[in-house]
Design a protein around this motif. Structure first.
Motif, PDB file in Angstrom:
ATOM      1  N   SER A  78       0.884  -1.522  -0.114  1.00 11.98           N
ATOM      2  CA  SER A  78       0.106   0.552  -0.301  1.00 11.98           C
ATOM      3  C   SER A  78       1.058   1.159   0.406  1.00 11.98           C
ATOM      4  CB  SER A  78      -0.642   0.146   1.118  1.00 11.98           C
ATOM      5  OG  SER A  78      -1.861  -1.439   1.559  1.00 11.98           O
ATOM      6  N   THR A  79       0.096   2.410  -0.837  1.00 17.72           N
ATOM      7  CA  THR A  79       1.071   3.342  -0.253  1.00 17.72           C
ATOM      8  C   THR A  79       0.142   4.160   0.520  1.00 17.72           C
ATOM      9  OG1 THR A  79       1.624   3.943  -2.941  1.00 17.72           O
ATOM     10  CG2 THR A  79       0.967   5.814  -2.108  1.00 17.72           C
ATOM     11  N   VAL A  80       1.467   4.802   1.761  1.00 15.83           N
ATOM     12  CA  VAL A  80       0.254   4.730   2.823  1.00 15.83           C
ATOM     13  C   VAL A  80       1.017   6.808   3.423  1.00 15.83           C
ATOM     14  CG1 VAL A  80       0.218   2.884   3.896  1.00 15.83           C
ATOM     15  CG2 VAL A  80       1.882   3.976   4.426  1.00 15.83           C
ATOM     16  N   GLU A  81      -0.081   7.478   3.594  1.00 14.29           N
ATOM     17  CA  GLU A  81       0.528   9.002   4.367  1.00 14.29           C
ATOM     18  C   GLU A  81       1.726   8.769   6.095  1.00 14.29           C
ATOM     19  OE1 GLU A  81      -1.544  12.691   5.196  1.00 14.29           O
ATOM     20  OE2 GLU A  81      -2.083  12.200   3.069  1.00 14.29           O
ATOM     21  N   ILE A  82       2.713   8.911   6.081  1.00 15.31           N
ATOM     22  CA  ILE A  82       3.315   8.605   7.155  1.00 15.31           C
ATOM     23  C   ILE A  82       3.687  10.067   8.217  1.00 15.31           C
ATOM     24  CG2 ILE A  82       4.317   6.466   7.169  1.00 15.31           C
ATOM     25  CD1 ILE A  82       6.807   7.440   6.905  1.00 15.31           C
ATOM     26  N   ALA A  83       3.635  10.800   9.275  1.00 15.18           N
ATOM     27  CA  ALA A  83       3.605  11.852   9.678  1.00 15.18           C
ATOM     28  C   ALA A  83       5.478  11.867  10.351  1.00 15.18           C
ATOM     29  CB  ALA A  83       2.735  12.005  11.449  1.00 15.18           C
TER      30      ALA A  83
END
Length: 113
Positions: A78-83
């Motif tokens: 998956s392509t995900v957002e990370i902080a």
């Protein structure tokens, strides 16, 4: 605080562009800052006001577009957002992430006369 050095670099970029185009005034500067760039937008705002004093950029509006950090998870594809780096995949919890975005900082746009 390395943001002061970053702001000095921004001023240099702006001055070169103004000189290259034989213009006289900078109205606004738009920056893109990624969440993983290790640059604090609030510190940039503060430092820019100080560094821009008595330069061609004095009085210019500073707009900052904050971009999310993104990564590709090797476990669930998956392509995900990370902080921040070291965060787990929000889909599967894996820590096998390859950062794909959010590390950049660039002058995106100048409004000049």
């Amino acid at each position: 605080m390395h943001e002061m050095a970053v702001c000095l670099g921004i001023i240099q970029i702006v001055e070169e562009e103004v000189r290259h185009r034989s213009l006289s005034r900078v109205r606004s500067i738009c920056l893109e800052i990624g969440a993983l760039s290790h640059v604090a937008p609030d510190a940039i705002r503060f430092c820019f006001a100080v560094v821009a004093t008595r330069t061609i950029a004095e009085g210019a509006a500073l707009e900052i577009l904050e971009l999310p950090g993104t990564a590709w998870c090797m476990s669930c594809s998956s392509t995900v957002e990370i902080a921040r780096r070291g965060d787990p995949c929000p889909c599967c919890g894996s820590y096998q992430l390859q950062v794909t975005g959010g590390e950049q900082m660039r002058v995106k746009e100048l409004e000049i006369d």
